[in-house]
Design a protein around this motif. Sequence first.
Motif, PDB file in Angstrom:
ATOM      1  N   THR A   1     -70.552  29.831  17.820  1.00 24.29           N
ATOM      2  CA  THR A   1     -69.252  30.801  17.589  1.00 24.29           C
ATOM      3  C   THR A   1     -68.824  31.878  17.199  1.00 24.29           C
ATOM      4  OG1 THR A   1     -68.002  29.617  15.743  1.00 24.29           O
ATOM      5  CG2 THR A   1     -67.738  28.543  17.638  1.00 24.29           C
ATOM      6  N   GLY A   2     -69.788  32.504  16.109  1.00 25.54           N
ATOM      7  CA  GLY A   2     -68.875  33.653  15.497  1.00 25.54           C
ATOM      8  C   GLY A   2     -68.579  34.192  14.362  1.00 25.54           C
ATOM      9  N   TYR A   3     -68.586  32.635  13.300  1.00 25.52           N
ATOM     10  CA  TYR A   3     -67.536  32.613  12.834  1.00 25.52           C
ATOM     11  C   TYR A   3     -67.636  33.517  11.395  1.00 25.52           C
ATOM     12  CZ  TYR A   3     -64.572  30.971   9.275  1.00 25.52           C
ATOM     13  OH  TYR A   3     -63.637  30.431   7.608  1.00 25.52           O
ATOM     14  N   GLN A   4     -66.938  34.211  10.500  1.00 25.06           N
ATOM     15  CA  GLN A   4     -67.280  34.962   9.378  1.00 25.06           C
ATOM     16  C   GLN A   4     -65.677  35.062   8.833  1.00 25.06           C
ATOM     17  OE1 GLN A   4     -68.952  39.153   9.649  1.00 25.06           O
ATOM     18  NE2 GLN A   4     -70.530  38.140   8.460  1.00 25.06           N
ATOM     19  N   SER A   5     -66.425  34.896   6.886  1.00 24.79           N
ATOM     20  CA  SER A   5     -65.149  35.871   6.650  1.00 24.79           C
ATOM     21  C   SER A   5     -65.631  36.272   5.716  1.00 24.79           C
ATOM     22  CB  SER A   5     -64.197  33.854   6.033  1.00 24.79           C
ATOM     23  OG  SER A   5     -63.968  33.558   6.903  1.00 24.79           O
ATOM     24  N   VAL A   6     -65.713  37.085   4.484  1.00 24.87           N
ATOM     25  CA  VAL A   6     -65.707  37.431   3.392  1.00 24.87           C
ATOM     26  C   VAL A   6     -64.602  37.621   2.031  1.00 24.87           C
ATOM     27  CG1 VAL A   6     -66.655  39.925   2.939  1.00 24.87           C
ATOM     28  CG2 VAL A   6     -66.825  39.043   5.460  1.00 24.87           C
ATOM     29  N   TYR A   7     -65.541  38.100   1.385  1.00 25.05           N
ATOM     30  CA  TYR A   7     -65.380  37.418   0.121  1.00 25.05           C
ATOM     31  C   TYR A   7     -66.004  38.872  -0.634  1.00 25.05           C
ATOM     32  CZ  TYR A   7     -62.367  33.254  -0.215  1.00 25.05           C
ATOM     33  OH  TYR A   7     -60.815  32.586   0.217  1.00 25.05           O
TER      34      TYR A   7
ATOM     35  N   LEU B   1     -69.110  45.815  -7.178  1.00 29.74           N
ATOM     36  CA  LEU B   1     -68.418  44.437  -6.299  1.00 29.74           C
ATOM     37  C   LEU B   1     -69.351  43.862  -4.730  1.00 29.74           C
ATOM     38  CD1 LEU B   1     -65.643  43.545  -6.580  1.00 29.74           C
ATOM     39  CD2 LEU B   1     -64.263  45.636  -5.409  1.00 29.74           C
ATOM     40  N   THR B   2     -69.295  43.081  -5.261  1.00 27.40           N
ATOM     41  CA  THR B   2     -70.399  43.328  -4.429  1.00 27.40           C
ATOM     42  C   THR B   2     -69.610  41.901  -2.834  1.00 27.40           C
ATOM     43  OG1 THR B   2     -72.025  42.582  -5.425  1.00 27.40           O
ATOM     44  CG2 THR B   2     -72.230  41.587  -4.003  1.00 27.40           C
ATOM     45  N   GLU B   3     -70.248  42.196  -1.897  1.00 24.57           N
ATOM     46  CA  GLU B   3     -68.738  40.973  -0.393  1.00 24.57           C
ATOM     47  C   GLU B   3     -70.181  40.437  -0.055  1.00 24.57           C
ATOM     48  OE1 GLU B   3     -68.841  43.159   2.932  1.00 24.57           O
ATOM     49  OE2 GLU B   3     -67.274  44.295   2.970  1.00 24.57           O
ATOM     50  N   GLN B   4     -69.602  38.719  -0.459  1.00 26.07           N
ATOM     51  CA  GLN B   4     -69.927  37.442   0.165  1.00 26.07           C
ATOM     52  C   GLN B   4     -69.211  36.864   1.646  1.00 26.07           C
ATOM     53  OE1 GLN B   4     -72.417  36.167  -1.153  1.00 26.07           O
ATOM     54  NE2 GLN B   4     -72.612  37.139  -3.627  1.00 26.07           N
ATOM     55  N   GLU B   5     -70.257  37.664   2.486  1.00 29.43           N
ATOM     56  CA  GLU B   5     -70.530  37.015   3.841  1.00 29.43           C
ATOM     57  C   GLU B   5     -70.475  35.424   3.867  1.00 29.43           C
ATOM     58  OE1 GLU B   5     -72.825  38.968   6.373  1.00 29.43           O
ATOM     59  OE2 GLU B   5     -71.728  41.275   5.555  1.00 29.43           O
ATOM     60  N   TYR B   6     -69.345  34.496   4.568  1.00 25.35           N
ATOM     61  CA  TYR B   6     -69.368  32.968   5.238  1.00 25.35           C
ATOM     62  C   TYR B   6     -69.141  32.975   6.366  1.00 25.35           C
ATOM     63  CZ  TYR B   6     -67.277  32.200   0.593  1.00 25.35           C
ATOM     64  OH  TYR B   6     -67.236  31.481  -1.674  1.00 25.35           O
ATOM     65  N   GLU B   7     -70.591  32.447   6.404  1.00 26.22           N
ATOM     66  CA  GLU B   7     -70.708  31.844   8.314  1.00 26.22           C
ATOM     67  C   GLU B   7     -69.563  30.394   8.388  1.00 26.22           C
ATOM     68  OE1 GLU B   7     -74.274  33.023   8.065  1.00 26.22           O
ATOM     69  OE2 GLU B   7     -74.288  35.442   8.152  1.00 26.22           O
ATOM     70  N   LEU B   8     -70.415  29.655   7.336  1.00 30.33           N
ATOM     71  CA  LEU B   8     -68.875  28.734   7.248  1.00 30.33           C
ATOM     72  C   LEU B   8     -67.297  28.821   6.886  1.00 30.33           C
ATOM     73  CD1 LEU B   8     -71.756  26.157   6.295  1.00 30.33           C
ATOM     74  CD2 LEU B   8     -70.882  25.838   8.230  1.00 30.33           C
ATOM     75  N   PRO B   9     -66.723  28.003   7.960  1.00 32.15           N
ATOM     76  CA  PRO B   9     -64.995  28.302   6.426  1.00 32.15           C
ATOM     77  C   PRO B   9     -64.819  27.877   4.771  1.00 32.15           C
ATOM     78  CG  PRO B   9     -65.240  26.992   8.680  1.00 32.15           C
ATOM     79  CD  PRO B   9     -66.173  27.559   7.714  1.00 32.15           C
ATOM     80  N   PRO B  10     -64.702  29.063   4.450  1.00 33.13           N
ATOM     81  CA  PRO B  10     -65.424  28.985   2.457  1.00 33.13           C
ATOM     82  C   PRO B  10     -63.453  27.967   2.677  1.00 33.13           C
ATOM     83  CG  PRO B  10     -63.693  31.007   3.197  1.00 33.13           C
ATOM     84  CD  PRO B  10     -63.908  30.842   5.019  1.00 33.13           C
ATOM     85  N   ILE B  11     -64.385  26.589   1.903  1.00 31.88           N
ATOM     86  CA  ILE B  11     -64.095  25.815   0.747  1.00 31.88           C
ATOM     87  C   ILE B  11     -63.533  26.631  -0.116  1.00 31.88           C
ATOM     88  CG2 ILE B  11     -64.346  23.464   0.041  1.00 31.88           C
ATOM     89  CD1 ILE B  11     -65.288  22.742   2.636  1.00 31.88           C
TER      90      ILE B  11
ATOM     91  N   ILE C   1     -62.208  38.350  -4.136  1.00 32.67           N
ATOM     92  CA  ILE C   1     -60.597  38.297  -3.576  1.00 32.67           C
ATOM     93  C   ILE C   1     -61.066  38.627  -1.891  1.00 32.67           C
ATOM     94  CG2 ILE C   1     -59.036  40.333  -3.031  1.00 32.67           C
ATOM     95  CD1 ILE C   1     -60.871  41.073  -5.693  1.00 32.67           C
ATOM     96  N   PRO C   2     -60.061  38.017  -1.374  1.00 30.78           N
ATOM     97  CA  PRO C   2     -60.564  37.638   0.424  1.00 30.78           C
ATOM     98  C   PRO C   2     -60.357  38.630   0.913  1.00 30.78           C
ATOM     99  CG  PRO C   2     -58.424  36.188  -0.245  1.00 30.78           C
ATOM    100  CD  PRO C   2     -58.965  37.045  -1.528  1.00 30.78           C
ATOM    101  N   GLU C   3     -60.871  38.896   1.527  1.00 32.70           N
ATOM    102  CA  GLU C   3     -61.582  40.140   1.427  1.00 32.70           C
ATOM    103  C   GLU C   3     -60.875  40.017   4.022  1.00 32.70           C
ATOM    104  OE1 GLU C   3     -62.048  43.192   0.977  1.00 32.70           O
ATOM    105  OE2 GLU C   3     -62.275  44.686   2.476  1.00 32.70           O
TER     106      GLU C   3
ATOM    107  N   LYS D   1     -56.407  28.875   5.779  1.00 36.66           N
ATOM    108  CA  LYS D   1     -55.938  30.169   5.431  1.00 36.66           C
ATOM    109  C   LYS D   1     -57.167  31.042   4.319  1.00 36.66           C
ATOM    110  CE  LYS D   1     -52.083  30.708   8.552  1.00 36.66           C
ATOM    111  NZ  LYS D   1     -51.390  29.479   8.695  1.00 36.66           N
ATOM    112  N   GLU D   2     -57.202  30.193   3.539  1.00 37.25           N
ATOM    113  CA  GLU D   2     -58.124  30.241   2.006  1.00 37.25           C
ATOM    114  C   GLU D   2     -58.974  29.468   1.401  1.00 37.25           C
ATOM    115  OE1 GLU D   2     -56.348  32.706  -1.799  1.00 37.25           O
ATOM    116  OE2 GLU D   2     -55.163  33.343  -0.319  1.00 37.25           O
TER     117      GLU D   2
END
Lengths: 400, 542
Positions: A201-207, A215-225, A232-234, A243-244
């Motif tokens: 489904t192309g899911y992505q979230s970034v923190y 400062l580093t980005e973490q790419e979530y490919e599963l919804p972040p629990i 910091i939510p990006e 939502k968070e």
Amino acid sequence: MVQLMEYMLLATFFLYLIAAVAFVMGTRGSKEDDKTERMQKWQKIGVGITIAGALLHLGFIILRVLIGGHFPTSNMFEFTAFLCFASVIAFIVIYFLYRSAVLGAFVMPIVVVLLGYAAAFPRDIQPLIPALKSHWLYIHVTTAALGQGAFMVAFVAGFIYLIQRFGQNAKGKQAFWLETIMVLIVMFIGFSGVSLLFEATGYQSVYKHEVDGQLTEQEYELPPIVAPNGGIPEEITPFWGLKEALFEAPAWMIGQKAALTLNSVIWAIITGAILYVMLRLLIRKRMTQLVHPMTKKIDLELLDEITYRAIAIGFPLFTLGALIFAMIWAHEAWGRFWGWDPKETWALITWLFYSAYLHLRLSRGWIGTKSAWLAVGGFVIILINLIVVNLIIAGLHSYA
Amino acid sequence: METGYRQFWEGYVLIENTKCACGHNNPVGTILCEYCGKPLDEAIKNSEQTIENEMRYEGKARRSQTYTTSLFDKTWAFFSSVKVAIVLIVITLIASGIGTIFPQETFVPSSNPEGYYEDEYGLLGKWFYLIGFSDMYNSWWYILLLSMIGVSLVVCSLDRVIPLYKALNNQKVIKNTEFIKRQRISHVEKIVETEKEHKRTALIESLQQKRYNVSVEDDAILAEKGRISRWGPYINHIGLILFLFGVFLRFVPGWYLSETMWLQEEEVKKIPELPYYVKNERSLVEMYEPHELPPGSENQTNFVKEYQTDVTLYQKDDTTGKLTELKKGQILINHPFEYEDLLLYQSDLKAGQLSGLELAVIDKENEQEVGSFSVDLYDIKANQVYHANGLNVKVKSYFPDFELQGNQPITKSQKPNRPAFVIEVTDPKTKRQEVSWVISGMDFENPQDNQYNIQLKDFKLVNTAGLIVRVDRSLSVMLVGGIVSMIGLVMGFYWQHRRVWVRVTNNQIVIGGHTNKNWYSLRRDIQSVAETAGLKIKLVKE
């Protein structure tokens, strides 16, 4: 080319799956009279497809070398996929020594699960960082993986041994721990399934969070629990009203991707638990009881010997790959042949564990149940080294 | 020497020897008769079980079991125990695992580990440090554990390999039928006398066909193969002992050196502890070109392809003090610089550090540049004078890492992170002097009546390599240890020592087999051999 490579991996996956089904069929003989012939037919199909799968897997590796310009053992996906390949090779060797369909009926499904798990990690080809630019990348890693593949087959043989002896029980310590291993395997399936689903489904979230002052980005490919410590939510894609992240990873988890890993573990536990409950409702008995009939046709003593033989084959390979070659490379790359990096230490722990196994077996007469549990325990140590050490404990080896 | 050795192994006296029914005198502690293999130990004699466990060392008496009185005997017996060895291995294993829970001190980015562990990891971290787990692998007790494993390796091996070697070298073909029957694999079958010769020949031939070494004596057959498998563990242990020995050789003065040093481009420095000097010719970081990136990651940036430092190694002549070049070379990751025993590794590379400034002297009246001068930020002597087109420029004060503390100018470090100067410009013709401040990154208001302004014209960046200096003379010992150990492992695990004993008498055949591993394969061997002789034997399931 890249597309072709992906298809080859997919085809390998399905061939392994079909081989697993064929081997399972080969363990089921309902009528006594036509049993052996029918079983042998399925067994032949099983091993044929396994070899075809291994060849395709080899094709995938070669294609990846051609595209990427380096041997694919440089990140978590590549290594885990290679470990599957090594396990299949070890299984084929052991199969031709002992001709056991039952072994295939357990090895191949676990290989399928492991390959699915590998595919849940990012599959892009990354350019090699300078530290990995060495022939030892494939000499050291492949030899170590082949040894681990043999240990994996030993684990499965030991597991079958234990299921045959204790799997039919609904109670008891042995049966309980066997069922626990089943639950762990289901969690792997759950995690791989849910990862591939979200990937589709192309899911992505970034923190964003701080690593070593940057400062580093973490790419979530599963919804972040779970969010990174101080993250910091990006860019958060909501999932089911989530939502968070629900909480932050504790600060002592120092791996660069600790939060991502913890998140995966939580997803694995949740999906695994759901899958397991559904399965139990469906089959109305323990999983070990479900698979127990498959194991009946093999001699316990033979299983015991396969376990030992696989470890005997794997031990020299592991020593060479994970210790000797590793030391030579470490000497070239870091100026010391041994530095107590967590991954190194855990390779030593694995080696010490199997040394203890060999001495217990050869000198103290630990055979049968004890030996089988040790073979299971050894593979658990290998998984700790692969998963926990790679991702949670930071060290020189955490490239993934 | 020879008698001492014999006494050590054979015993001081042979009074209490155990005499077998076959007439052979066995040393005390012998379980199976050395000559005919008949069980001697009462408990084994009377049980119905196989003698599989007793076969491990051929039922020979071992020193550890024979002598148990003196302190040496007791120590020997302690270290000869495999149980003790396993306990040592397991303790080492568990301790090593605990040591990885938190990073070891060497990996911790702090000079105050005591506070660091508590701050980072809380109470657990504090105890981790207090117990000494934070520097576990260098602790006395960890080294003691490894040494004990080493001693155990030596004693365990000697205690077993010598009796085993003697037993296997002096094997008798004719074994007691009791010995053969009590093997894990055995078979007894009645035959009639007329079949005897035929079956015997069939057995011998098919055993030979399976590449067994076959010896025949009277009515007995001994078939053997893969004996080298039995030496595998001991050769492996010799390798491990050599390896550990190599590790301990590090403590010999001069055999091991590990130092770190920072070396700027163009800089020449003495290598710590060694009579060499090294110059950094250049250090560079190479990035991947977009077209070199594999498909799928082209759009990502900043992938480092290589870190490289070119160095020249010199030796100083003691009398003239002149440096003579020994070797030029480059250091890449995975490819250290080598000169005899010396190895130089590149462990870090700091790119783009400020090393020099070019300052221009500007006439305030017409905004014209009068002249310029270069400053090497790492080499400014007190009151150093530079020349800028006829003007004398003197650095009265230099602050490499400038900061104002209260109203006082100070320098935070000796690194030129933010250089600042108090400069005195003198015109030799007019003898006019003026003083002005130059602070990088700041337009400082100098006195109104100053004639000149000093401005940044250009700057020079330099790369610095972090080098590891390493001498490790015992590497070859450890490498040999590793190779020997591998040879042992391969011999031990990829060969199997299989033996088959047969007695063909007038009315029966007794077959027994023993192997140190892979019983299934031995079963198949014996099954097919026995079938050629027409025996009704069932050892392997279909």
